[in-house]
Write an enzyme that holds these catalytic residues in place. Structure first.
Site, PDB file in Angstrom:
ATOM      1  N   ASP A  23      49.662 100.221  34.809  1.00  0.00           N
ATOM      2  CA  ASP A  23      49.373  99.594  33.520  1.00  0.00           C
ATOM      3  C   ASP A  23      47.958 100.003  33.123  1.00  0.00           C
ATOM      4  O   ASP A  23      47.175 100.483  33.950  1.00  0.00           O
ATOM      5  CB  ASP A  23      49.469  98.064  33.662  1.00  0.00           C
ATOM      6  CG  ASP A  23      49.149  97.347  32.356  1.00  0.00           C
ATOM      7  OD1 ASP A  23      49.567  97.835  31.291  1.00  0.00           O
ATOM      8  OD2 ASP A  23      48.461  96.309  32.390  1.00  0.00           O
ATOM      9  N   SER A  24      47.626  99.738  31.871  1.00  0.00           N
ATOM     10  CA  SER A  24      46.266  99.977  31.415  1.00  0.00           C
ATOM     11  C   SER A  24      45.283  99.053  32.138  1.00  0.00           C
ATOM     12  O   SER A  24      44.091  99.323  32.152  1.00  0.00           O
ATOM     13  CB  SER A  24      46.179  99.732  29.916  1.00  0.00           C
ATOM     14  OG  SER A  24      46.654  98.430  29.624  1.00  0.00           O
ATOM     15  N   GLY A  73      45.683  99.630  23.872  1.00  0.00           N
ATOM     16  CA  GLY A  73      46.359  99.244  22.623  1.00  0.00           C
ATOM     17  C   GLY A  73      45.778  99.864  21.361  1.00  0.00           C
ATOM     18  O   GLY A  73      46.516 100.337  20.503  1.00  0.00           O
ATOM     19  N   CYS A 113      53.239  99.274  31.198  1.00  0.00           N
ATOM     20  CA  CYS A 113      52.450  99.076  29.980  1.00  0.00           C
ATOM     21  C   CYS A 113      53.290  99.450  28.759  1.00  0.00           C
ATOM     22  O   CYS A 113      53.852 100.552  28.699  1.00  0.00           O
ATOM     23  CB  CYS A 113      51.214  99.962  30.056  1.00  0.00           C
ATOM     24  SG  CYS A 113      50.167  99.886  28.605  1.00  0.00           S
ATOM     25  N   ASN A 114      53.362  98.547  27.795  1.00  0.00           N
ATOM     26  CA  ASN A 114      54.145  98.819  26.581  1.00  0.00           C
ATOM     27  C   ASN A 114      53.544  99.964  25.779  1.00  0.00           C
ATOM     28  O   ASN A 114      54.250 100.810  25.253  1.00  0.00           O
ATOM     29  CB  ASN A 114      54.206  97.567  25.704  1.00  0.00           C
ATOM     30  CG  ASN A 114      55.070  96.492  26.311  1.00  0.00           C
ATOM     31  OD1 ASN A 114      56.211  96.316  25.933  1.00  0.00           O
ATOM     32  ND2 ASN A 114      54.540  95.773  27.286  1.00  0.00           N
ATOM     33  N   GLU A 142      43.120  87.327  28.675  1.00  0.00           N
ATOM     34  CA  GLU A 142      42.195  87.696  29.770  1.00  0.00           C
ATOM     35  C   GLU A 142      41.101  86.648  29.938  1.00  0.00           C
ATOM     36  O   GLU A 142      40.549  86.473  31.014  1.00  0.00           O
ATOM     37  CB  GLU A 142      41.607  89.085  29.515  1.00  0.00           C
ATOM     38  CG  GLU A 142      42.691  90.137  29.505  1.00  0.00           C
ATOM     39  CD  GLU A 142      42.360  91.402  30.251  1.00  0.00           C
ATOM     40  OE1 GLU A 142      41.194  91.606  30.610  1.00  0.00           O
ATOM     41  OE2 GLU A 142      43.295  92.192  30.472  1.00  0.00           O
ATOM     42  N   CYS A 196      54.256  93.284  24.930  1.00  0.00           N
ATOM     43  CA  CYS A 196      52.949  93.575  25.531  1.00  0.00           C
ATOM     44  C   CYS A 196      52.889  92.818  26.851  1.00  0.00           C
ATOM     45  O   CYS A 196      53.352  91.677  26.933  1.00  0.00           O
ATOM     46  CB  CYS A 196      51.831  93.119  24.599  1.00  0.00           C
ATOM     47  SG  CYS A 196      50.186  93.254  25.325  1.00  0.00           S
ATOM     48  N   HIS A 199      50.680  91.227  28.310  1.00  0.00           N
ATOM     49  CA  HIS A 199      49.948  89.962  28.361  1.00  0.00           C
ATOM     50  C   HIS A 199      50.701  88.792  27.733  1.00  0.00           C
ATOM     51  O   HIS A 199      50.418  87.636  28.022  1.00  0.00           O
ATOM     52  CB  HIS A 199      48.601  90.100  27.649  1.00  0.00           C
ATOM     53  CG  HIS A 199      47.602  90.927  28.385  1.00  0.00           C
ATOM     54  ND1 HIS A 199      47.834  92.242  28.737  1.00  0.00           N
ATOM     55  CD2 HIS A 199      46.351  90.623  28.843  1.00  0.00           C
ATOM     56  CE1 HIS A 199      46.782  92.716  29.377  1.00  0.00           C
ATOM     57  NE2 HIS A 199      45.865  91.755  29.447  1.00  0.00           N
TER      58      HIS A 199
HETATM   59  N1  DGL Z   1      49.111  96.796  28.793  1.00  0.00           N
HETATM   60  C1  DGL Z   1      48.999  96.865  27.356  1.00  0.00           C
HETATM   61  C2  DGL Z   1      50.403  96.798  26.741  1.00  0.00           C
HETATM   62  O1  DGL Z   1      51.351  96.306  27.320  1.00  0.00           O
HETATM   63  C3  DGL Z   1      48.132  95.743  26.805  1.00  0.00           C
HETATM   64  C4  DGL Z   1      46.652  95.898  27.113  1.00  0.00           C
HETATM   65  C5  DGL Z   1      46.035  97.123  26.476  1.00  0.00           C
HETATM   66  O2  DGL Z   1      45.833  97.145  25.226  1.00  0.00           O
HETATM   67  O3  DGL Z   1      45.753  98.065  27.197  1.00  0.00           O
HETATM   68  O4  DGL Z   1      50.592  97.286  25.652  1.00  0.00           O
END
Ligand code: DGL
Length: 270
Positions: free
Chosen positions: A10-11, A43, A73-74, A152, A184, A186
């Site tokens: 993931d990011s 994002g 990660c989306n 977060e 997403c 989160h």
């Molecule tokens: N992991 C990112 C997503 O699912 C969200 C956090 C980011 O912006 O990196 O899109």
């Protein structure tokens, strides 16, 4: 059968929701989770930059000899999945198709809402996936970039978050959606608050579980399932500030991800 680890990335920290779903569904599988905490958030970044970052993580995971990779990660799934698949010798599973499939299955009005980062929404990836399943599907999309920092911060049930959610989601309520895709990593953390804001008639879809199900299907199909009695290991890796990863990660999982290793992605090029 194959006792190799599954790479999950993931990011940053949010993909731990997917890692938790994988652990729940596939307790015999070893995992290596890497979060690019040095460069999060993805994002708001351009598709090219997200693809470049994702390739570096792919290379790092392939160096760890993983047998399959989950893009938790989306935003990466939206911008880079096809690119990663053409580069990877092991199967790569994203979160968008499983989430879209679950949403298409759940809707009775064929009117689905999708929320995500600016990048995910701009890509139209969920809309495309949903309309590939059902061309008549109406898809109402909304970027909610402020949700990531609020989660977060741990403000899961906070007046500021409720105010922001009302602002983002009020227009969606007038479109008659009966399903809302939490597109997403989160957003599943905000489920109780989002349920209140959207009302009980709107079902919330979280792609974490659907993605773990897709991973299980792929492992079965390719004969990659770990033997029942293999030793299970879990590694947690961050590209910056392992201590913060462990602390904030605890919000996303029951129990803190620890110990957390530090990886320097650029080192692979050297
Ligand atoms: N992991 C990112 C997503 O699912 C969200 C956090 C980011 O912006 O990196 O899109």
């Amino acid at each position: 059968m194959n006792s190799g680890a599954i790479g999950i990335f993931d990011s940053g920290i949010g993909g731990l929701t997917v890692a938790a779903a994988v652990r729940q569904l596939l307790p015999n599988e070893s995992t290596i989770y890497i979060g690019d905490t040095a460069r999060v958030p993805y994002g708001p970044k351009s598709p090219e930059t997200v693809r470049r970052y994702a390739r570096e993580i792919l290379d790092w995971l392939l160096h760890q000899d993983v047998k399959a990779i989950v893009v938790a990660c989306n935003t990466v799934s939206a911008h880079a999945l096809d690119d990663l698949r053409t580069r990877s010798p092991v199967p790569v599973i994203g979160v968008i198709k499983p989430g879209a499939r679950a949403a298409a299955h759940a809707t009775t009005t064929n009117t689905v809402g999708v929320i995500g980062t600016a990048g995910t929404i701009a890509s139209g990836a969920y809309r495309i996936a949903l309309q590939r399943i059902n061309p008549a599907m109406r898809v109402v999309e909304q970027a909610c970039p402020l949700f990531v920092p609020l989660v977060e911060e741990g403000w899961l049930d906070h007046e500021a978050t409720r105010f922001v959610a009302e602002e983002y989601l009020r227009p969606m309520r007038n479109h008659g959606i009966d399903v809302l895709v939490l597109g997403c990593t989160h957003y599943p953390m905000l489920k109780p608050l989002l349920r209140e804001v959207m009302g009980p008639e709107v079902q919330l879809i979280d792609s974490a579980e659907a993605t773990a199900g897709e991973l299980a299907r792929v492992l079965n199909e390719l004969g990659l399932v770990a033997p029942a009695r293999s030793a299970v290991t879990q590694r947690w890796v961050a590209t910056d500030d392992p201590a913060r990863f462990a602390k904030v990660g605890a919000v996303f999982m029951s129990g803190s991800p620890a110990p957390v290793e530090l990886a320097e992605l650029g080192k692979l090029d050297a």
